[in-house]
Design an enzyme around this catalytic site. Structure first.
Site, mmCIF file in Angstrom:
data_model
loop_
_atom_site.group_PDB
_atom_site.id
_atom_site.type_symbol
_atom_site.label_atom_id
_atom_site.label_comp_id
_atom_site.label_asym_id
_atom_site.label_seq_id
_atom_site.Cartn_x
_atom_site.Cartn_y
_atom_site.Cartn_z
ATOM 1 N N SER A 105 36.222 -20.432 71.287
ATOM 2 C CA SER A 105 37.117 -21.490 70.809
ATOM 3 C C SER A 105 37.366 -21.300 69.333
ATOM 4 C CB SER A 105 36.465 -22.874 70.985
ATOM 5 O OG SER A 105 36.329 -23.197 72.335
ATOM 6 N N ARG A 125 32.669 -26.491 82.763
ATOM 7 C CA ARG A 125 32.226 -27.127 81.514
ATOM 8 C C ARG A 125 31.647 -28.488 81.851
ATOM 9 N NH1 ARG A 125 36.480 -28.156 76.802
ATOM 10 N NH2 ARG A 125 37.029 -29.995 78.014
ATOM 11 N N LYS A 133 37.981 -34.345 74.673
ATOM 12 C CA LYS A 133 37.274 -33.609 73.621
ATOM 13 C C LYS A 133 37.695 -34.180 72.277
ATOM 14 C CE LYS A 133 35.473 -28.941 73.174
ATOM 15 N NZ LYS A 133 35.768 -27.517 73.135
#
Ligand code: NI
Lengths: 211, 211
Positions: A112, A43, A141
């Site tokens: 997600s 990511r 995040k």
């Protein structure tokens, strides 16, 4: 190519180059795998396509060596380019149905979710696993929705997909997470930012296996 | 699906939502097509994947209506997701060979180049057209290499692919660009930022056709 059924989601490592504090990404991931990481998600939000592709290529060499699935976050093009094992999409990424059409049925697609509704929609849409969070507050995040441990448990109970919890999971709280019945814990800084990624992964692995 | 051979590259519109100054993207592109734009490239760097996908979907409805090819900048996943006619890659994007493998032989793939060497490499690698620039200074792509008009002409003469010039091209300078022998001029702000995109495209079209 890793077979889609029978994947071990128990210790799911998510990369973040910005947390490495000078360590090498590939060496860090390799040590983490030796310490027990069962799946790696690349990511990286800040890279141009070519750099993302190059990192994916290099990471795949490492995950292939250890027979660990490599999942690419968000970018189906990169997943195809390096023949990764799968793709992870958030609610701001490509719709699951479109990702499935592009990637085909053999690739793992994770989604997600942060509610039972989103979880059931992802399940109905053909997701292979669910990433559920953020469970604990996290600096990596900040914009993520939050999900309580009882909320996590409800999502696990009301779906039939593997569930991986994410968000602020560390050695100190991983047991509480796993006790909800989920299939795995996703970690970012707990391993990526650790001075000893091998040791950090090993400790997490032991605590997960005790559950 | 637009047939790959016989594509008219003469007035190549590149989008940039940040230059719209309040206008609607789809209406602007539609007016530009009515004014003579022959090909549209969706280039949006600041969008999440889902938004990029949604804009690509909507734009494709417009380009399909007019039988104009839609090219997606950088993102092969979006090109696949909306079945666009092609992909444009820069030197910071996915390597041409990888993009071709993902997209197959029927899709148009264009490559940004700024030297004869890069042009020949793209040609050898199977590019369908070349985007060459930046010809004139531009605010929209500050980091681009620059290519003089004689340099543009050399690239056109030493390759056999369609060449589209890009970078600061406006009605006032498009004739000088086309006189180098290139196949088209790519415009961004000259049309996207115009208060009358139809009129702006029409003027450009007339000046291009006179060459
Ligand atoms: Ni597209």
């Amino acid at each position: 190519m890793v077979c889609k059924s029978g994947i071990d989601y128990s210790l799911y490592l998510v990369t973040d180059r910005q947390l490495l504090a000078g360590k090498d990404l590939l060496a860090t991931v390799e040590q983490a795998i030796r310490g027990g990481v069962t799946l790696v998600q690349l990511r990286e939000k800040e890279l141009c396509t070519r750099e993302f592709y190059h990192w994916a290529q290099r990471l795949k060499t490492v995950t292939d060596t250890y027979g660990i699935p490599l999942i690419i976050n968000d970018r189906a093009d990169i997943a195809l380019a390096v023949d990764a094992d799968g793709l992870h999409v958030g609610q701001e990424d490509m719709p699951l149905s479109v990702a499935r059409q592009i990637l085909g049925t053999e690739k793992i697609i994770g989604v997600s979710v942060s509610s039972v509704e989103e979880a059931l929609a992802a399940q109905a849409g053909g997701a292979d696993y669910l990433g559920v969070g953020a469970i604990f507050a996290t600096a990596t995040k900040r914009d993520a929705d939050s999900v309580s441990l009882p909320g996590l448990q409800r999502i696990k109970e009301q779906t039939r997909l593997p569930v991986v919890a994410i968000g602020g999971i560390q050695a100190a709280n991983v047991r509480r997470v796993m006790e909800t019945g989920v299939d795995g814990a996703a970690v970012v800084s707990a391993v990526i930012a650790a001075s000893d990624p091998y040791g950090a992964a090993l400790t997490l692995t032991r605590r997960i296996k005790e559950c």
